[in-house]
Design a protein around this motif. Sequence first.
Motif, PDB file in Angstrom:
ATOM      1  N   HIS A 267      -5.779  -1.260  -5.773  1.00  0.00           N
ATOM      2  CA  HIS A 267      -5.400  -0.488  -4.705  1.00  0.00           C
ATOM      3  C   HIS A 267      -4.225   0.332  -4.722  1.00  0.00           C
ATOM      4  CE1 HIS A 267      -9.275  -0.977  -2.944  1.00  0.00           C
ATOM      5  NE2 HIS A 267      -9.298  -2.385  -2.586  1.00  0.00           N
TER       6      HIS A 267
ATOM      7  N   ARG B 117      -2.066   2.358   4.011  1.00  0.00           N
ATOM      8  CA  ARG B 117      -2.011   2.188   2.447  1.00  0.00           C
ATOM      9  C   ARG B 117      -0.903   1.311   1.980  1.00  0.00           C
ATOM     10  NH1 ARG B 117       0.125   8.470   0.819  1.00  0.00           N
ATOM     11  NH2 ARG B 117       2.315   8.155   1.274  1.00  0.00           N
TER      12      ARG B 117
ATOM     13  N   TRP C  80       3.759  -2.263   3.210  1.00  0.00           N
ATOM     14  CA  TRP C  80       2.401  -1.185   3.451  1.00  0.00           C
ATOM     15  C   TRP C  80       3.150   0.035   4.181  1.00  0.00           C
ATOM     16  CZ3 TRP C  80      -2.785  -2.194   2.558  1.00  0.00           C
ATOM     17  CH2 TRP C  80      -3.113  -3.364   2.336  1.00  0.00           C
TER      18      TRP C  80
ATOM     19  N   THR D  70      -5.438   3.605  -2.099  1.00  0.00           N
ATOM     20  CA  THR D  70      -6.419   3.695  -1.201  1.00  0.00           C
ATOM     21  C   THR D  70      -5.884   3.625   0.195  1.00  0.00           C
ATOM     22  OG1 THR D  70      -7.547   2.490  -2.830  1.00  0.00           O
ATOM     23  CG2 THR D  70      -8.496   2.376  -0.842  1.00  0.00           C
ATOM     24  N   VAL D  71      -6.749   4.439   1.203  1.00  0.00           N
ATOM     25  CA  VAL D  71      -6.400   4.242   2.460  1.00  0.00           C
ATOM     26  C   VAL D  71      -7.629   3.632   3.386  1.00  0.00           C
ATOM     27  CG1 VAL D  71      -5.819   5.754   4.535  1.00  0.00           C
ATOM     28  CG2 VAL D  71      -5.037   6.608   2.193  1.00  0.00           C
TER      29      VAL D  71
END
Length: 831
Positions: free
Chosen positions: A448, A518, A479, A453-454
Amino acid sequence: MVGITGLESRLDEALAREVAEGPGAVGELLASLDTAARRESALALHLRACRGDARPVAPALAALAEQELGWTTAEADLLLARLLGKDAEVAPHELHGVFPTLVPIALAAAAQAEDFDRPRVRALQRIVESHYVYRSDAYVGIRNLMDALLRREVPVVPGRLPRQVLDDLDAYGPAMRATHGELLAEAGVAAFLAHCVLLDKPRATRAWRRKAAVLLGQAEQGAEAVRRLLEGIAAQPEHRVSDRNPWHQVDWGLVGDTNTSLVRGLLWAALAIDADWVVPLVGAVALNAGTGIGGSGGFCRSQTLATTAVAVLGECEGARGEEAVQWLGRLPKRVKNRTVNKGIAKALETVAARAGLTPSMLRERGVATLGLDGRGIREVPLGAYTAELAVREPGTVALSFRGPEGRLLKTAPKEVRETRAEELREVRAGLKELKGLVAAERSRLEEHLAAGTVWPAEDWQRYYVDHPVTGAPARALLWEVAEDGDWTAGVPERTGGGWALAGEDGTARPVGPGARLRLWHPLRAGGEEVAAWRAALTEREERQPFKQVFREVYPLTPAELVTGSYSNRFAGHVLRYGQARALMAERGWTGNHLGYFSDGWSSELVKELPAPGELPAGEGMRWRARFFVELVDEGAHRDGVARLCSTDQVRFERRAASAGPRGAWEAVALADVPALVLSEALRDVDLFVGVASIGADPNWRDRGEDRAYDGYWERWSFGELTESALIRRETLARLLPRTRIADRVELTDRFLRVRGELRAYRIHLGSGNVLMEPDDSYLCIVTDRSRDRGKVFLPFEEDGGLLSVILSKALLLAADDRITDATITAQIRRG
């Protein structure tokens, strides 16, 4: 075989006349006979063709194959048995030459008979595939007739199973008939199973499924029959399966061809059954069929059944779909067959597309908790003691035991080992399963990171930071959160009933319900921010589940702008091929092997970046990297496998996701490759070189007369630093002041210089190799990678990586007057 002796003599006479006078005599004779006699003639002529020269009788057999002769099931089976099996009248190596003469009459008989030997027709169908390359009308016609025969409904007699259902060509069929005889005799079950046995493709059509659902509904015990028969195949051991084939070949597997079709039908029919057992049972079939022969390897027990079961899982929807995703995520750990794994990836993508998620995000919705509570702990009573399974940050799994007084023990006490042995085995099995699950989640989180990736805040909280298993590694990562377009980085921190991201300066930004999150990547951050986070994690002595804050980045270089379409940044290295190949496979790079065999002199390794499972199906652009390696010829070895390889270019390609897996890849210039894709691909290649290069092997210089590649070894061992080595240098700059040898070490551009009592030393930060001053003589030290580094915190590579090696060597050489290893002291004192 001919019932009318005089007819046989008349056939002999007619054949003789044809040889002497030309065609016509046999045809005249057959025209004068009634249907029964023509059928007897066909049997006789067919036997002659099987046992000898088929050419004289070929025209007559072809003509008889076009006629309606009222064949019986026994006669059709007899004609087919002459071609295949232990009682065949034609030798296997001769069947190819007489195939167009012998097969049509047997197929015509099967088509006219009430029933026929389906396994033999399936075997003939496999044979005709090899003939089909000729594309002649004869072979096309034969193949079409076979297809029509195998689609024909199986005749059903009330109260009795058709002979084609659960036949005796494997162990599964007889076992199921014997075990479930009463169930199989229930009204409607035979008709339903007769429909299932017609499915000879991995996927069932809508029409087939509609009819299966109707027949299943008409059989009161139909669902129970599906369950019991699937349970049987899920537990069926591999064994020698015999199918009708001309070579009498016996293969290892689960079931023969006909029972394979039956199980395929059962798997697809199961989708119409509303029961909790459906998905777990289909998953169990996929696991048993997809696992390799003997329990390992890519040659699975039944690729056909595994592929079908996986496709069925991919059709599950709603809550059943989430359960199916758990199985699809679990299977690749055991299934090594490439074809089956491609089907797993496709099934995951199908289920995820229906849910509007990526396959990986959907898979994490079904990650098992394995009984862990919100703290990430599972307690198991063992008499007076309690076993505690726990997942702790940054994703380590531990098993401990708490005594009656509350004392915590790292190992099982004697009382538990002796009186609770079975329960203790179950706890340890749970520990193994939990370790595998945490490792899979850690790997998926790293994918990820590379995908960017969100997640919406609700999903992030539920499936990541609050999850009993995934939460531990997720909370140890950095994050980014955004609500108004600006991304702010921080470490997850619980605040009352919610979460916030704590910045490196102590500030915290709440994660609101409308936020998006993300994983932070250093490529998107500025140099000051990266340095601040590295300093903060080092100061707090916080490790991460994988390299994130200390992750290497690889921006485009001026040299790569010149080459344009390829990167030579890591070309020209010599690697130990076995080690490099293992690393490549672990990081998701695939390609053919190098070795002393056809096409083994070079290889192209390919990886999609990011992993397809992290991207929405059919959206955006797909990217892949191509890395070229070549065999370094040392002379052929007994096993033919390469020992060394050399590295070459890295290139990139793209294609629209909407083009699907069959779309063409387009080569692109490096300047057009997304920075994250470029960086992550080159990071992998740097890893291969850094770990597998012969320059990283301190024993390479001590090889007797074999002195090859010494020049390369010297250049790599003490040359310019790569990105990973530069980060190692930066980290040492923070760590060394905390050590007891702080006043004896200094960092130069490429080396860590250590002043001992006897000599001074320079440890290369890229290879870990050591030079002794003042003459730069080489010092060979094969050290324990974790020994004697003291209590120094290492933010990464703490489990024996090169950072640990360098620090261990520095601590050792700073006190060189106390070294007792004679192999090291002899080298030091030699100068």
